[in-house]
Structure formats: C-alpha cells, structure tokens
Design a protein around this motif. Sequence first.
Motif, PDB file in Angstrom:
ATOM      1  N   HIS A 214      81.542  43.037  47.782  1.00 23.95           N
ATOM      2  CA  HIS A 214      81.161  42.173  46.657  1.00 23.95           C
ATOM      3  C   HIS A 214      79.647  42.174  46.471  1.00 23.95           C
ATOM      4  CE1 HIS A 214      81.376  37.996  44.581  1.00 23.95           C
ATOM      5  NE2 HIS A 214      81.510  38.963  43.704  1.00 23.95           N
ATOM      6  N   ALA A 215      78.912  42.196  47.577  1.00 21.70           N
ATOM      7  CA  ALA A 215      77.447  42.232  47.502  1.00 21.70           C
ATOM      8  C   ALA A 215      76.974  43.524  46.838  1.00 21.70           C
ATOM      9  CB  ALA A 215      76.852  42.089  48.898  1.00 21.70           C
ATOM     10  N   ARG A 216      77.566  44.651  47.210  1.00 21.07           N
ATOM     11  CA  ARG A 216      77.170  45.927  46.616  1.00 21.07           C
ATOM     12  C   ARG A 216      77.478  45.952  45.121  1.00 21.07           C
ATOM     13  NH1 ARG A 216      78.817  48.094  51.726  1.00 21.07           N
ATOM     14  NH2 ARG A 216      80.976  48.268  50.995  1.00 21.07           N
ATOM     15  N   GLN A 217      78.637  45.439  44.736  1.00 21.06           N
ATOM     16  CA  GLN A 217      79.003  45.389  43.323  1.00 21.06           C
ATOM     17  C   GLN A 217      78.033  44.505  42.533  1.00 21.06           C
ATOM     18  OE1 GLN A 217      83.027  43.955  43.422  1.00 21.06           O
ATOM     19  NE2 GLN A 217      83.778  45.768  44.520  1.00 21.06           N
TER      20      GLN A 217
ATOM     21  N   TYR B 238      75.988  36.101  49.102  1.00 24.92           N
ATOM     22  CA  TYR B 238      77.178  36.951  49.122  1.00 24.92           C
ATOM     23  C   TYR B 238      77.485  37.336  50.559  1.00 24.92           C
ATOM     24  CZ  TYR B 238      76.677  37.097  44.109  1.00 24.92           C
ATOM     25  OH  TYR B 238      76.593  36.731  42.791  1.00 24.92           O
ATOM     26  N   LEU B 239      78.702  37.013  50.998  1.00 18.70           N
ATOM     27  CA  LEU B 239      79.079  37.227  52.388  1.00 18.70           C
ATOM     28  C   LEU B 239      79.979  38.440  52.573  1.00 18.70           C
ATOM     29  CD1 LEU B 239      79.639  33.482  53.327  1.00 18.70           C
ATOM     30  CD2 LEU B 239      77.730  34.939  53.995  1.00 18.70           C
TER      31      LEU B 239
ATOM     32  N   ALA C  57      74.722  36.785  55.690  1.00 21.15           N
ATOM     33  CA  ALA C  57      74.431  37.025  54.274  1.00 21.15           C
ATOM     34  C   ALA C  57      74.204  38.515  54.016  1.00 21.15           C
ATOM     35  CB  ALA C  57      73.210  36.228  53.853  1.00 21.15           C
ATOM     36  N   GLN C  58      74.877  39.051  53.004  1.00 18.66           N
ATOM     37  CA  GLN C  58      74.744  40.452  52.622  1.00 18.66           C
ATOM     38  C   GLN C  58      73.813  40.631  51.417  1.00 18.66           C
ATOM     39  OE1 GLN C  58      76.596  42.969  54.441  1.00 18.66           O
ATOM     40  NE2 GLN C  58      76.745  41.133  55.737  1.00 18.66           N
ATOM     41  N   LEU C  59      73.639  39.546  50.654  1.00 21.24           N
ATOM     42  CA  LEU C  59      72.816  39.565  49.459  1.00 21.24           C
ATOM     43  C   LEU C  59      72.521  38.117  49.090  1.00 21.24           C
ATOM     44  CD1 LEU C  59      71.725  41.421  47.030  1.00 21.24           C
ATOM     45  CD2 LEU C  59      73.810  40.709  45.833  1.00 21.24           C
ATOM     46  N   ALA C  60      71.338  37.862  48.545  1.00 24.05           N
ATOM     47  CA  ALA C  60      70.994  36.517  48.078  1.00 24.05           C
ATOM     48  C   ALA C  60      70.293  36.627  46.734  1.00 24.05           C
ATOM     49  CB  ALA C  60      70.100  35.805  49.089  1.00 24.05           C
TER      50      ALA C  60
END
Length: 384
Positions: free
Chosen positions: A147-150, A142-143, A186-189
């Motif tokens: 969107h990553a937090r959601q 998630y970039l 990357a904010q989340l993987a």
Amino acid sequence: MKSDRTPVADPVHSFWTSVSNPLDDLLSTDDLSTEADIVIIGAGFAGVATAYNILTSSSSSPKQSVLILDARKICFGATGRNGGHVKPDLYFNVSKYVSMDGASAAAEVTNFEAANVYAVKELVEAEKLDCDLHLTRAIDVYLGADHARQTEAAWEMLRRDNIVELRDVACVSKEDAERVSGVKGAQLAVSFTAAHLWPRKMVHQLLAKLLEQDHKLNVQANTPVTSVSDTTDEAGRWIIETSRGTIKATKVIHATNGYASQVLPEYTRSITPIRGVCSHIDSALKQHAPHLNNTYALRFDGRNYDYLIPRADGSIIVGGARQRFWHKPERWFDTVRNDELVDEATTYFDGYMQRHFRGWEDTQAQTKKVWTGSKYRSLLPMRN
C-alpha cells in the motif's frame, strides 16, 4: 492490556458528551413555534454553523426567524461523537476524484477542504470559543509495504501532473518514516496542515453566542421531525411534522448527516448511515509518555485504517477498529444505534499506544471509554 475502567459502562455517551451542558435539552420556548422563516433540522456543527451564517450575515435584512430542531440533545449526534479532527484530504482521494469528475472538480474539492481548516480557526478566534483548538500537522502513516508503494507512486503522479496544490504536503519515504512519525513499522508518512478540537464545545459555545445576541433564533431539542411535506401550503411554505406539532416554514435546511433518509426517504439509497467506533485512552504515567504534536491516520492497507488526535492533557482519542466488525454489515451498515456498543471492537484499543507508538511501552496507557457514532456514506456523484 485491560482497562482499569470498563469501557462499556456508559455506551450512550461519547467522551465529548460525558460532561453535561446547560444547552443540552434547550427549549427556547415552552411551546413549539408553528411557523418560522427558516427551519434547520439538526443541531450539530452543520446546523448551528448554518444558523450562525444566516443570522450574522449583513446582507440578510430584515433578519429572518430561524428555528433549529433536533431529535435528541443539542450536538449529540455525529458532531458530538466523532474523533475531533479538522482534517483536509489533500492527496489521498484526489486520483479517485479525478477519474470520477475530472481534474478541475478534484482541485476544487481539495482547495475547499484545505481552506476549511483556516476557516474553523478564524471562527474560533473571532468568537473566542474555548474548544481546545490546536493547529498542527496531520500524519498519514502507511504500515503495509504494498500500500505504501502504491501511495508513493500515486503521489509522484500527482506531483508530475500538477493536478492539485501540494506545497503543504510532505512525503517521507520508508527510510525515515518511522523516526519522523514515531509509529512502529511505518513504511511511508505523508503530512500536511490540519487541526483538532473539542467539537461539541465549539458548537455549544457558538450557539450560546447566537442566543446571547438576541437574534430571532428559537432552538428546540428533543423534537424529532417525522416528515417534511413534498407539497406546500397556499403561501408556498413547507409543512414540517414533528413529535410536538406542525410547523410551516418558507425554507427548510436539512443538516441531519446520516439521519437524512429518515426524513427524506427518497435518499435512502443515496445517503446511508454507517456506524463507527471511537475511544479515549489515558495513562496514569503521563510523564513517561512522549507527547504527540500531530494528528494521525494509521493506514494498515487500502481498506483498514484508524484515526487519532492527541489532547493537551496527554490523553488520546482513537477511532477505527473496522477490522473487527466490517465483515459483519449488520453491525455498522444502515444503523443509527448509538446507544449500544459494537462488542467486537470494545477490546481493540487495549494496549493500542504501546503496540503502535515508539516510547509508549511503559506508559500503562489504558482504554477509558469506547463509544459508537453514526455518520453517512454518500453514493451521490460529485458535480462540476
């Protein structure tokens, strides 16, 4: 970075279909059979796998005759033009499935998709298919920060409510996401078991196995079906009209993906073909390129994403680019034109690996080929 080979040179073929195969234009018999027990329309993975299960089933006795028809070359449609993923959805759409059809249906779909990865692996190994199958992990990256937090919040809810089995899913937060995934920014993987392969090789070799075993199988390429009658003959058989003649069959199986409504017009509003874009990226300096052990989805926001698999030869298959053309529905919606490129997307993949992946800056990775492929968007509801 521009490619040293123009990717528009051959818009008809995908990377997977660029190499010809003896089964491409197969006609098992010179004349089209006028009847069969079962007619399967479509010679991609769905059609050939269905024939495989029918013809190798020990419960089917006496053996039924099966006729496979395809409008083009064998496995030249969606299966021969996709990204090569064998990837389940273990978390991303689960919340949507729950809201639409309940927790039980969502868990059923998720479990089915997870089992499919190993089912494909078992089929490839049992039949000794040489199709570049690799069992690995998929990493959804998630970039976008919002969107990553959601997504992380939705992940925590799935864990709390124990709706689906998540033992195989790992969530890596922002602190480590870039290092773990190798994707810049990357904010989340989120990772889970998946696989990738050469889809057309798998289908061609599975079909060859069936033909070698002298089953009651007849395959006719380049034989478009124009209609299937909604009334049957005096023996209760369906009437299938093709460009080469009429066939009568006890059962008809539609394995036509996005082309379904061309034969079944009643599904025009429910199953719509949509066109996607895919590419092949390679580098002359592979020794400078980190080898990717995982498949990827790069999710830029809630709507736009790309998908990627690494090949053992060091090259990359990347699909997506919807940011370039999704705002023009006439370029992708309700079309099965795979013999032309979506011009707005052809340069999207230039410099792709250098932009997004750590360690690829000096690899001179270049776009070698771009192609289109049609799949379907279904508006049919799920059912418990």
